[in-house]
Design an enzyme around this catalytic site. Structure first.
Site, short mmCIF file in Angstrom:
data_model
loop_
_atom_site.label_atom_id
_atom_site.label_comp_id
_atom_site.label_asym_id
_atom_site.label_seq_id
_atom_site.Cartn_x
_atom_site.Cartn_y
_atom_site.Cartn_z
N HIS A 186 43.69 28.80 23.78
CA HIS A 186 44.00 27.38 23.78
C HIS A 186 45.41 27.16 23.24
O HIS A 186 46.03 28.08 22.69
CB HIS A 186 42.97 26.59 22.96
CG HIS A 186 42.89 26.97 21.51
ND1 HIS A 186 41.85 27.68 20.96
CD2 HIS A 186 43.75 26.75 20.50
CE1 HIS A 186 42.07 27.87 19.68
NE2 HIS A 186 43.23 27.32 19.37
P1 TYD Z 1 37.79 27.62 18.06
O1 TYD Z 1 39.04 26.90 17.66
O2 TYD Z 1 37.28 27.41 19.45
O3 TYD Z 1 37.92 29.15 17.74
P2 TYD Z 1 38.85 30.25 18.44
O4 TYD Z 1 40.08 29.57 18.88
O5 TYD Z 1 39.10 31.24 17.39
O6 TYD Z 1 38.15 30.88 19.55
O7 TYD Z 1 36.65 27.19 17.02
C1 TYD Z 1 35.33 27.70 17.08
C2 TYD Z 1 34.37 26.61 16.61
O8 TYD Z 1 34.63 26.23 15.26
C3 TYD Z 1 34.48 25.35 17.44
O9 TYD Z 1 33.17 24.82 17.62
C4 TYD Z 1 35.28 24.42 16.58
C5 TYD Z 1 34.92 24.86 15.17
N1 TYD Z 1 36.03 24.68 14.21
C6 TYD Z 1 35.92 23.74 13.20
O10 TYD Z 1 34.93 23.00 13.10
N2 TYD Z 1 36.92 23.64 12.28
C7 TYD Z 1 38.04 24.39 12.35
O11 TYD Z 1 38.94 24.27 11.50
C8 TYD Z 1 38.17 25.35 13.43
C9 TYD Z 1 39.39 26.22 13.57
C10 TYD Z 1 37.13 25.46 14.33
#
Ligand code: TYD
Length: 133
Positions: free
Chosen positions: A48
């Protein structure tokens, strides 16, 4: 796109110590810290970009590779030192790959979590970088 921050090791004979301070050895005010651990090489993460968020990622244990892509240039970096952070600016597509078993990837962010700030579709990302949408 991929500024590397080298942090001073303030350690001594007892071990290492790194201190991170908002707007001192970091380029922004920290509002949020999160970290990933228990990741595996077969399960890359990220995929992303953020519209506004600025972040610094530090492998405080182990290693992983990170891809940074501004829509024109792609850059791969190895994160393998608690003394080094990579700046992930806004509108930079990023992916984390090849996590070692012991990897703890800590991320410092300049704002709270906001799903509306994410662009999770690569075509949408490249289109916005080209000013198409
Ligand atoms: P995501 O940003 O999709 O993780 P990655 O980029 O590492 O694959 O986040 C995973 C899950 O955690 C998603 O449901 C959002 C949640 N999340 C939070 O609630 N707070 C945060 O600070 C972060 C980074 C993620």
């Amino acid at each position: 796109m991929a500024d590397i921050y080298q942090f001073k090791n303030l350690g001594d004979g007892r071990g290492s110590l790194v201190s991170l301070e908002s707007n001192k050895n970091l380029p922004f005010n920290i509002k949020r810290v999160y970290y990933m651990y228990g990741c595996t090489p077969t399960k890359p993460r990220g995929f992303h970009a953020h519209r506004e968020l600025q972040q610094i990622a530090i492998a405080i244990s182990g290693s992983c590779r990170i891809l940074l892509d501004d829509g024109i240039t792609k850059k791969w970096l190895q994160l393998n030192s608690p003394e080094q952070g990579v700046h992930i600016g806004n509108m930079v597509w990023h992916e984390m790959h090849d996590f070692s078993d012991d990897c703890i990837l800590m991320v410092l962010a300049d704002d709270f979590y906001d799903e509306a700030d994410y662009i999770r579709d690569y075509d949408q990302f490249t289109n916005s970088m080209r000013g198409v949408i």
